[in-house]
Design a protein around this motif. Structure first.
Motif, short mmCIF file in Angstrom:
data_model
loop_
_atom_site.label_atom_id
_atom_site.label_comp_id
_atom_site.label_asym_id
_atom_site.label_seq_id
_atom_site.Cartn_x
_atom_site.Cartn_y
_atom_site.Cartn_z
N GLU A 1 0.99 -1.21 0.15
CA GLU A 1 0.14 0.03 0.13
C GLU A 1 0.90 1.16 -0.03
O GLU A 1 0.54 2.19 -0.71
N ALA A 2 1.96 1.18 0.69
CA ALA A 2 2.81 2.35 0.79
C ALA A 2 3.52 2.55 -0.47
O ALA A 2 3.42 3.95 -1.11
N GLY A 3 3.90 1.73 -1.25
CA GLY A 3 4.52 1.90 -2.70
C GLY A 3 3.49 2.18 -3.69
O GLY A 3 3.58 3.15 -4.44
N GLU A 4 2.34 1.78 -3.54
CA GLU A 4 1.12 1.97 -4.36
C GLU A 4 0.92 3.49 -4.46
O GLU A 4 0.60 4.10 -5.27
N ASP A 5 0.78 4.14 -3.02
CA ASP A 5 0.46 5.54 -2.99
C ASP A 5 1.33 6.26 -3.49
O ASP A 5 1.00 7.28 -4.37
N VAL A 6 2.62 6.08 -3.47
CA VAL A 6 3.54 6.79 -3.99
C VAL A 6 3.69 7.05 -5.26
O VAL A 6 3.71 7.90 -5.87
N LEU A 7 3.37 5.79 -6.00
CA LEU A 7 3.27 5.71 -7.30
C LEU A 7 1.91 6.46 -7.89
O LEU A 7 2.09 6.93 -8.97
N LEU A 8 0.88 6.13 -7.26
CA LEU A 8 -0.14 6.89 -7.58
C LEU A 8 -0.15 8.34 -7.77
O LEU A 8 -0.78 9.05 -8.58
N LEU A 9 0.59 8.87 -6.64
CA LEU A 9 0.80 10.44 -6.53
C LEU A 9 1.61 10.81 -7.87
O LEU A 9 1.26 12.12 -8.37
N SER A 10 2.44 9.98 -8.49
CA SER A 10 3.15 10.33 -9.52
C SER A 10 2.52 9.88 -10.78
O SER A 10 2.92 10.30 -11.94
N GLY A 11 1.56 9.50 -10.87
CA GLY A 11 0.83 8.80 -12.19
C GLY A 11 1.74 7.67 -12.96
O GLY A 11 1.64 7.62 -13.95
N ALA A 12 2.59 6.94 -11.99
CA ALA A 12 3.43 5.97 -12.88
C ALA A 12 2.64 4.67 -12.74
O ALA A 12 3.50 3.66 -13.16
N GLY A 13 1.47 4.40 -12.67
CA GLY A 13 0.96 3.02 -12.43
C GLY A 13 1.54 2.12 -11.52
O GLY A 13 1.69 2.71 -10.36
N ASP A 14 1.80 0.91 -11.88
CA ASP A 14 2.30 0.04 -10.98
C ASP A 14 3.74 0.31 -10.64
O ASP A 14 4.41 -0.05 -9.52
N GLY A 15 4.39 1.06 -11.36
CA GLY A 15 5.78 1.42 -11.32
C GLY A 15 6.81 0.42 -11.27
O GLY A 15 7.57 0.64 -10.54
N ASP A 16 6.21 -0.84 -11.91
CA ASP A 16 7.25 -1.95 -11.77
C ASP A 16 8.12 -2.16 -13.22
O ASP A 16 7.48 -2.18 -14.10
N ILE A 17 9.39 -2.25 -12.97
CA ILE A 17 10.19 -2.65 -14.23
C ILE A 17 9.97 -3.80 -14.91
O ILE A 17 10.12 -3.96 -16.09
N ASN A 18 9.11 -4.66 -14.03
CA ASN A 18 8.80 -6.01 -15.01
C ASN A 18 7.50 -5.74 -15.56
O ASN A 18 7.03 -6.81 -16.24
N GLU A 19 6.77 -4.88 -15.44
CA GLU A 19 5.53 -4.44 -16.04
C GLU A 19 5.60 -4.37 -17.41
O GLU A 19 6.58 -3.76 -18.12
N ILE B 1 5.36 -3.32 -21.20
CA ILE B 1 5.48 -2.17 -21.93
C ILE B 1 4.00 -1.67 -22.34
O ILE B 1 3.82 -0.26 -21.86
N ARG B 2 3.06 -2.39 -22.83
CA ARG B 2 1.80 -1.83 -23.05
C ARG B 2 0.99 -1.42 -21.96
O ARG B 2 0.31 -0.42 -21.95
N GLU B 3 1.19 -2.06 -20.71
CA GLU B 3 0.57 -1.74 -19.49
C GLU B 3 1.03 -0.48 -19.05
O GLU B 3 0.25 0.18 -18.45
N ALA B 4 2.66 -0.34 -19.11
CA ALA B 4 3.10 0.60 -18.50
C ALA B 4 2.72 1.73 -19.34
O ALA B 4 2.42 3.22 -18.44
N TYR B 5 2.92 1.77 -20.46
CA TYR B 5 2.20 2.90 -21.43
C TYR B 5 1.00 3.48 -21.16
O TYR B 5 0.61 4.58 -21.15
N SER B 6 -0.09 2.51 -21.00
CA SER B 6 -1.60 2.71 -20.85
C SER B 6 -1.69 3.50 -19.58
O SER B 6 -2.42 4.44 -19.40
N SER B 7 -0.91 3.07 -18.44
CA SER B 7 -0.96 3.57 -16.96
C SER B 7 -0.57 4.92 -17.03
O SER B 7 -1.15 5.81 -16.29
N ARG B 8 0.42 5.17 -17.67
CA ARG B 8 1.35 6.59 -17.50
C ARG B 8 0.69 7.67 -18.52
O ARG B 8 0.45 8.76 -18.03
N VAL B 9 0.51 7.28 -19.83
CA VAL B 9 0.09 8.18 -20.85
C VAL B 9 -1.24 9.05 -20.43
O VAL B 9 -1.38 10.13 -20.73
#
Length: 484
Positions: free
Chosen positions: A292-310, A312-320
């Motif tokens: 939950e702590a990591g999720e809130d920080v990433l949501l504040l930045s709009g970075a989605g899951d913020g996972d380097i293993n995510e 690319i399509r999902e990372a693009y969709s969540s950030r754009v």
């Protein structure tokens, strides 16, 4: 899910022998050919594994990986490319134990489950406790889930399917169904005998749940109490009646707050009728708090899951989508600047200084917003104290605004003109006050609308601070007569 504990497996403390070496241990890994001084897998070792995989030499791959600790096998899988992970999983199927799976990143774990045969996944599932087994397969396609569950024993399959019926991130989905519950009529001695005579017990438990004839929890007994209480004492005389009960539909974040507030080690989970159906333990809560702590920080930045293993399509969709939203809010600030275009043309200093006002205001708003989002997440900011917190942040903003205004006002007066110094000082005070209010009120409004305050707060706070910064500075410049 785990193997039952038999009496013959218990050692007499007077005759117990030294524990048998059961494989590599993290403390034994330092300075070997696979790890560097910080216990990370060496690049040379990683190249050796990749080379063996490219050559299709499964024996060599197995020999390279077999000495690793389960946590290191998980690290190895995460370091490899997606294509290599499947090949490695196939080559070391019997090394893909529940300990390895438990250490894997969520996206990598999903790749592994898709790469392995259903029979192999079912074998891993049966080694896990129910909550861990559910976490293992919940993100897979329904077809893959059915194929895996078809290979699982009926009793375990029923428990997993029951858990999957609850919404994600609720106590019902996350709870462990393996616990020890006994009737309230027992004595301490009867309980001890019961625990010793049982062929199957939960693999780990910290307290005993005492239930009535309807299977409603009426109290708990810590193991330390049981071991230090005379055998003839009734459980009802030693048990703790005041306990924290968690409904099955409670969100995981609320469960974590309960554990933190009441210093719990474990807690009973009850269904709609009040029956004991499972338990939450502190090891589950540690994972939830971290997540939950990591999720809130990433949501504040709009970075989605913020996972380097995510993917690319999902990372693009969540950030754009957040970048598009930011583009829209930036246009609002641009329109304000355009409205004062003539004034800026006449006094170039305005163009030089106005980004400072917006930037400082944005930082002030971000500080307040971070504090507010955390306070909401930890139940420190509620309906009962909202206006007290707003008044507190307003006073902090006044102090910050006055301090920054004095500094920027003096500097501007020395470099440009005294009047421009006064204008920017006033604009700075106004923007920091507005930023402070926005930083606390925007998350509160989102929370009142039953939306996650961490999701979109930053977009709106940035829009407010930038727009107000430009409007206050340029508007005061025009009103003061600096430009005509």
């Amino acid at each position: 899910m785990s193997e039952p504990i038999h009496d013959e497996d218990l050692l007499d403390p007077h005759t117990a022998e030294a524990p048998v070496d059961d494989g590599p241990h993290p403390d034994d890994r330092i300075d070997d050919e696979r790890h560097d001084e910080e216990n990370r897998l060496k690049p040379e070792y990683l190249r050796s594994v990749r080379g063996a995989l490219e050559e299709g030499d499964k024996g060599a791959v197995y020999d390279l990986v077999e000495p690793l600790h389960p946590a290191d096998i998980a690290d190895l899988l995460e370091l490899l490319d997606r294509e290599d992970r499947g090949a490695l999983a196939v080559a070391i199927t019997d090394l893909m134990t529940s300990e390895v799976i438990a250490e894997l990143n969520d996206h990598v774990r999903e790749d592994m489950m898709e790469a392995l045969e259903p029979e192999a996944v079912a074998t891993i599932v049966e080694q896990l406790e129910t909550d861990d087994a559910v976490q293992l397969i919940e993100d897979l396609d329904e077809e893959d889930q059915r194929a895996i569950l078809a290979e699982v024993e009926a009793e375990d399959r029923a428990a997993i399917e029951s858990a999957l019926a609850y919404p994600e991130e609720t106590a019902g989905r996350l709870m462990n169904r393996e616990l020890v519950a006994v009737p309230e009529r027992m004595t301490v001695g009867q309980l001890i005998d019961y625990l010793r005579e049982q062929d199957e017990l939960a693999p780990e438990f910290y307290e005993i749940f005492v239930v009535d004839e309807r299977h409603h929890p009426v109290g708990t007994c810590a193991l330390s109490w049981i071991l230090t209480t005379p055998r003839n004492i009734a459980l009802t005389d030693v048990m703790k009646r005041d306990q924290t009960l968690i409904p099955v539909d409670t969100d995981q974040e609320e469960v974590a707050l309960m554990f933190q507030k009441y210093n719990l080690i474990s807690a009973a989970v009850v269904d709609e009728s009040g029956r004991l159906v499972g338990q939450m333990t502190v090891d589950d809560i540690v994972h939830i708090i971290s997540e939950e702590a990591g999720e809130d920080v990433l949501l504040l930045s709009g970075a989605g899951d913020g996972d380097i293993n995510e993917p690319i399509r999902e990372a693009y969709s969540s950030r754009v989508r957040w970048l598009v939203a930011n583009l829209g809010t930036a246009l609002v600030a641009s329109f304000i600047i355009a409205a004062f275009g003539a004034a800026i043309e006449k006094l170039v200093a305005l163009a030089v200084l106005m980004p400072i006002v917006a930037s400082i205001g944005g930082n002030a708003g971000t500080q307040t917003m971070a504090v507010a989002v955390r306070a909401i997440a930890t139940n420190q900011l509620t309906r009962a104290n909202t206006w007290r917190i707003v008044w507190r942040e307003l006073r902090v903003a006044l102090l910050n605004g006055a301090t920054i205004a004095v500094l920027i006002g003096i500097g501007t007066a020395l470099v440009f003109t005294p009047m421009l110094g006064v204008v920017i000082a006033l604009a700075m005070v106004i923007n920091i006050i507005v930023s402070g209010l926005a930083g606390v009120l925007v998350p509160v409004i989102f929370e009142r609308l039953d939306q996650d305050p961490a999701v979109a707060s930053s977009v709106f706070v940035t829009m407010i601070t930038d727009s107000m910064g430009f409007f206050a500075f340029l508007g005061l410049a025009v009103a003061s007569g600096l430009v005509s």
